[in-house]
Every structure is written in C-alpha cells, then in structure tokens.
Design a protein around this motif. Sequence first.
Motif, PDB file in Angstrom:
ATOM      1  N   TRP A   3      -0.026 -18.488   0.404  1.00 46.12           N
ATOM      2  CA  TRP A   3      -1.192 -17.603   0.514  1.00 46.12           C
ATOM      3  C   TRP A   3      -1.012 -16.648   1.674  1.00 46.12           C
ATOM      4  O   TRP A   3      -0.656 -17.034   2.789  1.00 46.12           O
ATOM      5  N   PRO A   6      -5.417 -11.482   3.499  1.00 43.73           N
ATOM      6  CA  PRO A   6      -5.504 -10.024   3.406  1.00 43.73           C
ATOM      7  C   PRO A   6      -5.611  -9.403   4.787  1.00 43.73           C
ATOM      8  O   PRO A   6      -6.262  -9.951   5.684  1.00 43.73           O
ATOM      9  N   VAL A 263      -4.913  -4.497 -10.144  1.00 46.35           N
ATOM     10  CA  VAL A 263      -4.181  -5.760 -10.129  1.00 46.35           C
ATOM     11  C   VAL A 263      -3.379  -5.936 -11.408  1.00 46.35           C
ATOM     12  O   VAL A 263      -2.288  -6.521 -11.393  1.00 46.35           O
ATOM     13  N   ALA A 309      -5.945 -13.376 -10.642  1.00 51.10           N
ATOM     14  CA  ALA A 309      -6.708 -12.558  -9.695  1.00 51.10           C
ATOM     15  C   ALA A 309      -8.154 -12.994  -9.835  1.00 51.10           C
ATOM     16  O   ALA A 309      -8.741 -12.877 -10.909  1.00 51.10           O
ATOM     17  N   ARG A 318      -9.216 -18.457  -1.250  1.00 52.79           N
ATOM     18  CA  ARG A 318      -8.145 -18.890  -0.338  1.00 52.79           C
ATOM     19  C   ARG A 318      -7.906 -20.393  -0.471  1.00 52.79           C
ATOM     20  O   ARG A 318      -6.765 -20.851  -0.495  1.00 52.79           O
ATOM     21  N   ALA A 321      -5.991 -21.069  -3.601  1.00 58.77           N
ATOM     22  CA  ALA A 321      -4.594 -20.658  -3.481  1.00 58.77           C
ATOM     23  C   ALA A 321      -3.784 -21.674  -2.682  1.00 58.77           C
ATOM     24  O   ALA A 321      -2.649 -22.016  -3.046  1.00 58.77           O
ATOM     25  N   GLN A 328       0.327 -18.326  -8.739  1.00 64.27           N
ATOM     26  CA  GLN A 328       0.154 -17.085  -7.995  1.00 64.27           C
ATOM     27  C   GLN A 328      -1.334 -16.709  -8.045  1.00 64.27           C
ATOM     28  O   GLN A 328      -1.820 -16.209  -9.055  1.00 64.27           O
ATOM     29  N   THR A 330      -4.399 -14.576  -6.284  1.00 57.18           N
ATOM     30  CA  THR A 330      -4.674 -13.473  -5.377  1.00 57.18           C
ATOM     31  C   THR A 330      -6.148 -13.106  -5.447  1.00 57.18           C
ATOM     32  O   THR A 330      -6.848 -13.445  -6.401  1.00 57.18           O
ATOM     33  N   ARG A 334      -9.570  -5.532  -3.089  1.00 57.10           N
ATOM     34  CA  ARG A 334      -9.020  -5.303  -1.759  1.00 57.10           C
ATOM     35  C   ARG A 334     -10.115  -4.957  -0.749  1.00 57.10           C
ATOM     36  O   ARG A 334      -9.966  -5.215   0.444  1.00 57.10           O
TER      37      ARG A 334
END
Length: 387
Positions: A3, A6, A263, A309, A318, A321, A328, A330, A334
């Motif tokens: 992880w 960001p 994404v 995503a 988080r 993850a 994967q 995410t 953003r």
Amino acid sequence: MTWAEPSSTATALLLLGRGTDPDTEKGVECPGDLPAPSDPDLVERARAAKAALGDRVFVLGHHYQRDEVIQFADVTGDSFKLAREAAARPDAEYIVFCGVHFMAESADILTSDAQRVVLPDLAAGCSMADMAALPQVEKAWERFVELGIAGDVVPVTYMNSSADIKGFVGRNDGVVCTSSNAETALRWSYEQGSKVFFLPDQHLGRNTAVLKLGFELADCVLYDPHKPGGGLTDEQLRAAKMILWRGHCSVHGRFSLDAVEDVRARVPGVNVLVHPECRHEVVTAADYVGSTEYIIRMIDNAPAGSAWAVGTELNLVRRLALAHPDKQITFLERNVCYCSTMNRIDLPHLVWALEELVAGRVPNQITVDPETAHYARVALDRMLALP
C-alpha cells in the motif's frame, strides 16, 4: 502489492486542510488537520484501562475509524451492525462507541436503560445527518399536508440520521433503512403509499429508486430546505414518486466520474467498487455497488492478483489494502479526504473516556429523550421486521 499512502500534492490526495476541490458538491471541503500519531504510551494506558473495566465495558469501532482506535474495538462494523451488537450485550454497563453522534444515539435507543453509551469526543458528528434538522423536515411535511398528499407519502430515513429524524419517521408511519436494505425498505414503503419522502441522503435514495426499483430520474425530485417551498412547485410534488432531501455524505460526495474514467485508463482490468452514497453518475459507471459490509466482503472474496479501485472512506480502503497484499487495491478518487468527524475519535480521546470510567465517572454520555426514543424505536423495529 504494498500500500502506498496517497501524497499531499495538489494533483493527488487533498489531505485535511491542504486544499479544496471546487468541482465537488457544496459542503465537502476538508477542514482541519489530521492529528499526528498518538503517543505510544497511550496504547499501554488504553490496554490497562480496558483490562480494569473488564466485561463492564464494550467498545464498538466503526470501519471508518483510524487503526489506533480500531485495535481496541471488541467489534467492528457499520453503524447499524454496531448498534445491534450493543443491544446484544445487556451485561455491559458501558458502551463506548467509536463512531459519530447519530450512531451513539442509535445504540442508546436499542440498549437498556441500565446501560450507558459514551462517545469519546462529542464533536464527532456527521455532516449528512446535520443536513436534515427536525424543524426543516416538519416544515416540509406541513407543505405535504397543505397539498393534500401527506396521506400518500411514506417517510423513510437512512440510518445515518439523528434520533429526532428517526422519531419523526416513526410518528408518521415510516421506516428506517440501511444501505444494505434500502431496496427492501422502499418496496415495503410503496406498498403503504404512492410516494416516499427519503431522508437525508439524496444519492442513496435516487440510486436505489432508479437502479433497484426501475424508476426514471424524472420520478425523483429534490427538496431543498433552504429554498422557499423546497424549490419545488405543487405540480412537481404531486407528480413525484420519490421526494429526496437535499443531503449527502461529505466523503462519498467527492467521488467523481472523472476518477472512474481515470482509474480505468491507468489500471488494466480494474474493478470499480463504490458505496451507494456516491453520486448517480459514479454509481452507474462502477462495476459493483454496495454497503460498507458489502465492500469488505467483495475484497475478502476477490481472487489473488485482481485489481480494485474502491470508492469509500480512506481509513477502510487502506486497511483493506494492507490486509490483502495479494490484491491490487487503490483509492478511487485522487481528490478526497478522510471523514474528518470520524477522525475526531482518536486514541487520546478513547484513553480519556476509558480512564474516566475506571475512576467511576461517565463522560460524554449520549441519551435520547424517552418520547423520541420510543418513536425512533418504532421506525427501527419496522425495519427489523422487513423480510
């Protein structure tokens, strides 16, 4: 996959207090700074206080809480699951609710009079719940009465609402719903009347009506309490099947269609998984839509190597993850923030609350007046009786 937190650049995550995003809905700015990590000594103090209290205390932790708090939770879950867990522990003298105010209210409604519900920080509220104040809702209902449509309208409130609003719904023959059972609650409501007054999250109401019940967007109108008459004509109210309150989640409201498209361009084969509190265009562009518990199950059951995503609160994404390094995972948007009110429950506040209980003092007790609690319980019991 490891992880990666960001970054706080203008083109990546807007951390609390580090910027704004003018393209998102009103009211979803990120005020304040996320406090620095807690003093390590507090971990031992929390353990000692919890051990001293033993079975007298039951600590609930919402999925959006930070890890330093979640580690001391006896049960984790979404708001309704946690309230039910509290009710299922009648021997626990103290219920320490690590969440926000409306959740602690629900726990007080569902637990016995002998139990005390504690919210470690009284400033931990919910912007969505605050968008529907009882006087505003009662004024809207008066308009329905004047138009002669109130007898056709069934009020439905999302679990993420104040006890006052749940009580209003109970008094007016309505029902509470969660993001998991909103479809069932709405189908029940349309068996009782021809219209639904949905509070306080417009997106959950709209998404459920259109995607689950097959309504058209035109069947849904938006009642804005800050405009005369809600900003709606008599004809619009009479024709509407779904009257949505102008409210939204300050976190989920930030997710955008651009983020979904971005994404998909960056991550081949990505699965987009979002919460139904997201805006309609985001939900329709996603691959999977569901409650917090649904999101967790999807990630838990996903095959190794799959890409996801996720459009929900950052603490949970988080945590997922880190728990699934073979996948994967995410963050979808953003430009998004933590739930700033959820993050008010930090380890210092939790330690203070637990140590006060050890000392024989009950801090920040959350109580709902008996009449409100009665009618809120009526609405909650209607939900529990749904198939």
